[in-house]
Design an enzyme around this catalytic site. Sequence first.
Site, PDB file in Angstrom:
ATOM      1  N   GLY A  10      -2.626  -8.242  -3.537  1.00 11.26           N
ATOM      2  CA  GLY A  10      -3.074  -7.414  -2.423  1.00 11.26           C
ATOM      3  C   GLY A  10      -3.469  -6.051  -2.944  1.00 11.26           C
ATOM      4  N   GLY A  12      -5.055  -3.653  -1.186  1.00 13.93           N
ATOM      5  CA  GLY A  12      -5.310  -2.701  -0.107  1.00 13.93           C
ATOM      6  C   GLY A  12      -4.611  -1.388  -0.445  1.00 13.93           C
ATOM      7  N   GLY A  15      -0.919  -1.791  -1.714  1.00 15.04           N
ATOM      8  CA  GLY A  15      -0.921  -2.456  -3.021  1.00 15.04           C
ATOM      9  C   GLY A  15      -1.359  -1.503  -4.126  1.00 15.04           C
ATOM     10  N   ASN A 102       3.489  -5.680   6.721  1.00 16.49           N
ATOM     11  CA  ASN A 102       3.850  -5.401   8.115  1.00 16.49           C
ATOM     12  C   ASN A 102       4.190  -6.703   8.834  1.00 16.49           C
ATOM     13  OD1 ASN A 102       3.665  -2.665   8.644  1.00 16.49           O
ATOM     14  ND2 ASN A 102       1.507  -2.745   9.234  1.00 16.49           N
ATOM     15  N   ALA A 128      -0.818   5.549   3.501  1.00 14.80           N
ATOM     16  CA  ALA A 128      -1.972   5.477   2.593  1.00 14.80           C
ATOM     17  C   ALA A 128      -3.103   4.748   3.300  1.00 14.80           C
ATOM     18  CB  ALA A 128      -1.596   4.751   1.308  1.00 14.80           C
ATOM     19  N   LYS A 181      10.972  -1.688  12.362  1.00 18.36           N
ATOM     20  CA  LYS A 181       9.561  -1.449  12.032  1.00 18.36           C
ATOM     21  C   LYS A 181       8.673  -2.312  12.939  1.00 18.36           C
ATOM     22  CE  LYS A 181       6.208   0.229   9.346  1.00 18.36           C
ATOM     23  NZ  LYS A 181       5.287  -0.579   8.693  1.00 18.36           N
ATOM     24  N   SER A 251      -2.901   0.767  11.473  1.00 15.92           N
ATOM     25  CA  SER A 251      -3.472  -0.264  10.596  1.00 15.92           C
ATOM     26  C   SER A 251      -4.202  -1.325  11.418  1.00 15.92           C
ATOM     27  CB  SER A 251      -2.363  -0.891   9.740  1.00 15.92           C
ATOM     28  OG  SER A 251      -1.308  -1.339  10.556  1.00 15.92           O
ATOM     29  N   GLU A 263      -3.141  -8.191  12.414  1.00 10.22           N
ATOM     30  CA  GLU A 263      -1.801  -8.758  12.193  1.00 10.22           C
ATOM     31  C   GLU A 263      -1.093  -9.080  13.514  1.00 10.22           C
ATOM     32  OE1 GLU A 263      -0.452  -6.860   7.964  1.00 10.22           O
ATOM     33  OE2 GLU A 263      -0.398  -5.477   9.661  1.00 10.22           O
TER      34      GLU A 263
HETATM   35  O1  PAF Z   1       0.797   0.079  10.976  1.00 11.80           O
HETATM   36  C1  PAF Z   1       0.692   1.310  11.059  1.00 11.80           C
HETATM   37  O2  PAF Z   1      -0.382   1.873  11.251  1.00 11.80           O
HETATM   38  C2  PAF Z   1       1.933   2.148  10.822  1.00 11.80           C
HETATM   39  O3  PAF Z   1       3.004   1.285  10.586  1.00 11.80           O
HETATM   40  C3  PAF Z   1       2.268   3.124  11.965  1.00 11.80           C
HETATM   41  C4  PAF Z   1       3.691   3.596  11.761  1.00 11.80           C
HETATM   42  C5  PAF Z   1       2.123   2.496  13.309  1.00 11.80           C
HETATM   43  C6  PAF Z   1       1.451   4.379  11.858  1.00 11.80           C
HETATM   44  O4  PAF Z   1       0.101   4.226  12.084  1.00 11.80           O
END
Ligand code: PAF
Length: 297
Positions: A10, A12, A15, A102, A128, A181, A251, A263
Amino acid sequence: MNGIHWHVLGVGAIGCLFASTLHRAGLPTTLLLRSPGMEPSLPVRVDRDGCSSVTELPVSAAPEAGQITHLLVTTKAQDVCAAVQSVAHRLDSSSQVLLLANGLGFAGELQDALPVPEYFHGTTTEGAYRLGERHICHAGRGFTRIGRPGHATPPAWFGPWSEAVQPGAWDPDIEQALWLKLAINCAINPLTALHRCRNGELLQPPMAATLEELCGEIMAVSAAAGYAAITNDLPRQVAAVIHATADNRSSMLQDVLAGRGSEIEYITGHLLRVAEHYGVAATRNAALYRSIVNRAK
Ligand code: PAF
């Protein structure tokens, strides 16, 4: 160093960040690519605090031979199984596989399909984002937790890892950290993807009211699944993440804007499967899930 050689699947933002961090700390680190290329190594560029640094990393194509002792997986959740299976011939029972993606749900699928290696789980709040191919901006420093359910103490590789990846910790309750998370991602990511807004806008009307409803349902599902203690303050935890990342595009929004698969299956989809298992209503999350899935069609 002690037979520890990280291969990173990965390339991205996360990674690239971890591969360059491990390599710069002196740990042998190789980027794993899907197919063979011409170059024996490739540059990874990391912009941070107005400076840019380039690390030249050796590359290996997944179909090649050669045992992988330590594998770091940073692909999107929906790609984890296929990516790890593409190097299955290079893994054996002594291989250590660290999943740092994630969402939840992919680890069980992977362990069913490929029970041979030892699996570890991680979650990071490092910020990042991609600027180009193997070119990233390290926008915010975060904390990285690693663990293995049922294992209070870390394996030998965690010593050199933790000297390289700071700040971070071995987390004997990694499942709790992964669930928290997930809960935060369920609240923020699909709503920003639906409204195509930055994280900070979720605290404004009319999204703030939806966010509150989502959090209420997520807390109910969390309580049913045994995670009440870590999520009983979820609205405040979510608001804190939103404040800290107010200018970010989540993301999931980035994936949707770039036309990539999101995702959602491993974020809200996982929450809904757990809700169904425990018979907890999650209608607001279900409606949001359908909106994202239908938009992608
Ligand atoms: O997936 C994401 O973008 C991050 O985990 C978060 C904490 C929601 C911040 O943008």
